[in-house]
Write a protein that holds these residues in place. Sequence first.
Motif, PDB file in Angstrom:
ATOM      1  N   LEU A   1       0.826  -1.213   0.000  1.00 38.00           N
ATOM      2  CA  LEU A   1       0.000   0.000   0.000  1.00 38.00           C
ATOM      3  C   LEU A   1       0.858   1.260   0.000  1.00 38.00           C
ATOM      4  CD1 LEU A   1      -2.933  -0.829   2.432  1.00 38.00           C
ATOM      5  CD2 LEU A   1      -3.156   0.029   0.085  1.00 38.00           C
ATOM      6  N   ARG A   2       1.917   1.264   0.817  1.00 35.95           N
ATOM      7  CA  ARG A   2       2.814   2.433   0.850  1.00 35.95           C
ATOM      8  C   ARG A   2       3.407   2.695  -0.530  1.00 35.95           C
ATOM      9  NH1 ARG A   2       5.282   0.264   5.884  1.00 35.95           N
ATOM     10  NH2 ARG A   2       4.015   1.146   7.544  1.00 35.95           N
ATOM     11  N   GLU A   3       3.887   1.630  -1.179  1.00 36.22           N
ATOM     12  CA  GLU A   3       4.500   1.751  -2.502  1.00 36.22           C
ATOM     13  C   GLU A   3       3.460   2.205  -3.525  1.00 36.22           C
ATOM     14  OE1 GLU A   3       7.600   1.522  -5.283  1.00 36.22           O
ATOM     15  OE2 GLU A   3       7.769   1.255  -3.112  1.00 36.22           O
ATOM     16  N   LEU A   4       2.267   1.625  -3.454  1.00 38.94           N
ATOM     17  CA  LEU A   4       1.186   1.966  -4.388  1.00 38.94           C
ATOM     18  C   LEU A   4       0.821   3.444  -4.266  1.00 38.94           C
ATOM     19  CD1 LEU A   4      -0.903   0.399  -6.335  1.00 38.94           C
ATOM     20  CD2 LEU A   4      -2.481   0.692  -4.435  1.00 38.94           C
ATOM     21  N   ARG A   5       0.649   3.923  -3.038  1.00 40.00           N
ATOM     22  CA  ARG A   5       0.227   5.311  -2.814  1.00 40.00           C
ATOM     23  C   ARG A   5       1.328   6.313  -3.165  1.00 40.00           C
ATOM     24  NH1 ARG A   5      -4.439   3.674  -3.711  1.00 40.00           N
ATOM     25  NH2 ARG A   5      -5.733   3.022  -1.990  1.00 40.00           N
ATOM     26  N   ASN A   6       2.578   5.854  -3.213  1.00 39.39           N
ATOM     27  CA  ASN A   6       3.687   6.738  -3.603  1.00 39.39           C
ATOM     28  C   ASN A   6       3.954   6.721  -5.104  1.00 39.39           C
ATOM     29  OD1 ASN A   6       4.376   7.880  -1.117  1.00 39.39           O
ATOM     30  ND2 ASN A   6       5.465   6.019  -0.512  1.00 39.39           N
ATOM     31  N   ASP A   7       3.235   5.878  -5.833  1.00 44.42           N
ATOM     32  CA  ASP A   7       3.414   5.772  -7.284  1.00 44.42           C
ATOM     33  C   ASP A   7       2.383   6.661  -7.969  1.00 44.42           C
ATOM     34  OD1 ASP A   7       2.961   4.822 -10.038  1.00 44.42           O
ATOM     35  OD2 ASP A   7       4.331   3.200  -9.508  1.00 44.42           O
ATOM     36  N   HIS A   8       2.855   7.678  -8.685  1.00 46.04           N
ATOM     37  CA  HIS A   8       1.969   8.660  -9.320  1.00 46.04           C
ATOM     38  C   HIS A   8       0.925   8.004 -10.224  1.00 46.04           C
ATOM     39  CE1 HIS A   8       0.585  12.409 -11.023  1.00 46.04           C
ATOM     40  NE2 HIS A   8       0.767  11.898 -12.232  1.00 46.04           N
ATOM     41  N   ASP A   9       1.293   6.961 -10.946  1.00 43.35           N
ATOM     42  CA  ASP A   9       0.383   6.322 -11.900  1.00 43.35           C
ATOM     43  C   ASP A   9      -0.592   5.342 -11.251  1.00 43.35           C
ATOM     44  OD1 ASP A   9       1.553   7.678 -14.050  1.00 43.35           O
ATOM     45  OD2 ASP A   9       3.106   6.140 -14.252  1.00 43.35           O
ATOM     46  N   LEU A  10      -0.271   4.880 -10.057  1.00 44.10           N
ATOM     47  CA  LEU A  10      -1.083   3.823  -9.437  1.00 44.10           C
ATOM     48  C   LEU A  10      -1.845   4.259  -8.191  1.00 44.10           C
ATOM     49  CD1 LEU A  10       1.516   0.882  -9.603  1.00 44.10           C
ATOM     50  CD2 LEU A  10      -0.240   1.482 -11.290  1.00 44.10           C
ATOM     51  N   ARG A  11      -1.523   5.406  -7.641  1.00 45.93           N
ATOM     52  CA  ARG A  11      -2.024   5.765  -6.311  1.00 45.93           C
ATOM     53  C   ARG A  11      -3.534   5.907  -6.184  1.00 45.93           C
ATOM     54  NH1 ARG A  11       1.272  10.920  -5.958  1.00 45.93           N
ATOM     55  NH2 ARG A  11       0.387  12.234  -7.557  1.00 45.93           N
ATOM     56  N   MET A  12      -4.231   6.103  -7.302  1.00 44.40           N
ATOM     57  CA  MET A  12      -5.682   6.294  -7.231  1.00 44.40           C
ATOM     58  C   MET A  12      -6.477   4.985  -7.325  1.00 44.40           C
ATOM     59  SD  MET A  12      -5.879   9.446  -6.650  1.00 44.40           S
ATOM     60  CE  MET A  12      -7.638   9.678  -6.776  1.00 44.40           C
ATOM     61  N   ILE A  13      -5.807   3.856  -7.512  1.00 41.51           N
ATOM     62  CA  ILE A  13      -6.518   2.573  -7.619  1.00 41.51           C
ATOM     63  C   ILE A  13      -7.153   2.238  -6.270  1.00 41.51           C
ATOM     64  CG2 ILE A  13      -6.325   0.089  -8.070  1.00 41.51           C
ATOM     65  CD1 ILE A  13      -3.857   0.720  -9.792  1.00 41.51           C
ATOM     66  N   PRO A  14      -8.478   1.971  -6.262  1.00 39.45           N
ATOM     67  CA  PRO A  14      -9.123   1.599  -4.997  1.00 39.45           C
ATOM     68  C   PRO A  14      -8.626   0.239  -4.507  1.00 39.45           C
ATOM     69  CG  PRO A  14     -10.748   1.779  -6.786  1.00 39.45           C
ATOM     70  CD  PRO A  14      -9.405   2.048  -7.370  1.00 39.45           C
ATOM     71  N   VAL A  15      -8.455   0.146  -3.193  1.00 39.53           N
ATOM     72  CA  VAL A  15      -7.974  -1.086  -2.568  1.00 39.53           C
ATOM     73  C   VAL A  15      -8.929  -1.474  -1.445  1.00 39.53           C
ATOM     74  CG1 VAL A  15      -6.088  -2.173  -1.267  1.00 39.53           C
ATOM     75  CG2 VAL A  15      -5.564  -0.509  -3.070  1.00 39.53           C
ATOM     76  N   ILE A  16      -9.322  -2.740  -1.444  1.00 35.74           N
ATOM     77  CA  ILE A  16     -10.096  -3.294  -0.339  1.00 35.74           C
ATOM     78  C   ILE A  16      -9.233  -4.378   0.292  1.00 35.74           C
ATOM     79  CG2 ILE A  16     -12.148  -4.598   0.335  1.00 35.74           C
ATOM     80  CD1 ILE A  16     -13.566  -3.246  -2.072  1.00 35.74           C
ATOM     81  N   VAL A  17      -8.970  -4.228   1.585  1.00 37.30           N
ATOM     82  CA  VAL A  17      -8.191  -5.230   2.297  1.00 37.30           C
ATOM     83  C   VAL A  17      -9.129  -6.384   2.636  1.00 37.30           C
ATOM     84  CG1 VAL A  17      -6.883  -5.712   4.401  1.00 37.30           C
ATOM     85  CG2 VAL A  17      -6.566  -3.528   3.216  1.00 37.30           C
ATOM     86  N   LEU A  18      -8.691  -7.586   2.314  1.00 36.01           N
ATOM     87  CA  LEU A  18      -9.433  -8.811   2.590  1.00 36.01           C
ATOM     88  C   LEU A  18      -8.444  -9.739   3.275  1.00 36.01           C
ATOM     89  CD1 LEU A  18     -12.150 -10.274   2.069  1.00 36.01           C
ATOM     90  CD2 LEU A  18     -11.194 -11.085  -0.085  1.00 36.01           C
ATOM     91  N   THR A  19      -8.528  -9.830   4.600  1.00 35.18           N
ATOM     92  CA  THR A  19      -7.441 -10.454   5.358  1.00 35.18           C
ATOM     93  C   THR A  19      -7.944 -11.173   6.600  1.00 35.18           C
ATOM     94  OG1 THR A  19      -5.269  -9.985   6.352  1.00 35.18           O
ATOM     95  CG2 THR A  19      -7.014  -8.370   6.735  1.00 35.18           C
ATOM     96  N   THR A  20      -7.066 -11.958   7.196  1.00 33.93           N
ATOM     97  CA  THR A  20      -7.351 -12.572   8.492  1.00 33.93           C
ATOM     98  C   THR A  20      -6.781 -11.717   9.623  1.00 33.93           C
ATOM     99  OG1 THR A  20      -5.332 -13.885   8.323  1.00 33.93           O
ATOM    100  CG2 THR A  20      -7.393 -14.951   7.623  1.00 33.93           C
ATOM    101  N   SER A  21      -6.015 -10.684   9.289  1.00 36.07           N
ATOM    102  CA  SER A  21      -5.376  -9.854  10.311  1.00 36.07           C
ATOM    103  C   SER A  21      -6.385  -8.941  11.002  1.00 36.07           C
ATOM    104  CB  SER A  21      -4.261  -8.993   9.708  1.00 36.07           C
ATOM    105  OG  SER A  21      -3.745  -8.136  10.715  1.00 36.07           O
ATOM    106  N   ASN A  22      -6.591  -9.205  12.276  1.00 38.21           N
ATOM    107  CA  ASN A  22      -7.503  -8.394  13.075  1.00 38.21           C
ATOM    108  C   ASN A  22      -6.715  -7.430  13.967  1.00 38.21           C
ATOM    109  OD1 ASN A  22      -9.970  -7.509  13.956  1.00 38.21           O
ATOM    110  ND2 ASN A  22     -10.332  -9.215  15.347  1.00 38.21           N
ATOM    111  N   GLU A  23      -5.470  -7.177  13.595  1.00 37.42           N
ATOM    112  CA  GLU A  23      -4.600  -6.282  14.364  1.00 37.42           C
ATOM    113  C   GLU A  23      -5.034  -4.832  14.169  1.00 37.42           C
ATOM    114  OE1 GLU A  23      -1.828  -7.073  16.278  1.00 37.42           O
ATOM    115  OE2 GLU A  23      -2.313  -9.199  16.007  1.00 37.42           O
ATOM    116  N   ASP A  24      -5.239  -4.119  15.268  1.00 34.76           N
ATOM    117  CA  ASP A  24      -5.642  -2.719  15.177  1.00 34.76           C
ATOM    118  C   ASP A  24      -4.627  -1.891  14.390  1.00 34.76           C
ATOM    119  OD1 ASP A  24      -8.027  -3.049  16.498  1.00 34.76           O
ATOM    120  OD2 ASP A  24      -7.241  -2.431  18.452  1.00 34.76           O
TER     121      ASP A  24
END
Length: 138
Positions: A74-97
């Motif tokens: 996510l950090r890399e994606l959001r720092n990439d000018h061409d990719l940063r606007m792509i919507p992302v939905i996290v789908l995970t088992t991680s329940n870490e706050d």
Amino acid sequence: MIHLLLVEDDEVDVMNVRRAFKKNNITNPLYVANNGLEALAMLRGDADAQAVPPQRRLILLDINMPKMNGIEFLRELRNDHDLRMIPVIVLTTSNEDRDKVEAYNLNVAGYILKPVTFASFVEAIATLNKYWTLSEIP
């Protein structure tokens, strides 16, 4: 038509997503990357990776992966000018706050815990399908 990129290292979870898509009659193209590095290569159209078409893309992202985890991706994606606007939905088992807070700080469209039962998972995918069908994704 929305091009979906599933970033997931667990083969069973990939299979469950495919089965849930089939149960819900979701026919959107599904691309699969096993980790964040592979996903970035696919999104950037690198020669040695299967390219995800550059328009109308949505990413379903796991957090816990080798090489580059979901938060690093996510950090890399959001720092990439061409990719940063792509919507992302996290789908995970991680329940870490801390994972939830970090993901939302990186502008995810949603954070969904993978349901334990397949029936619940199919329902979650159906809800996601309604979301991305209604969303105006460029």
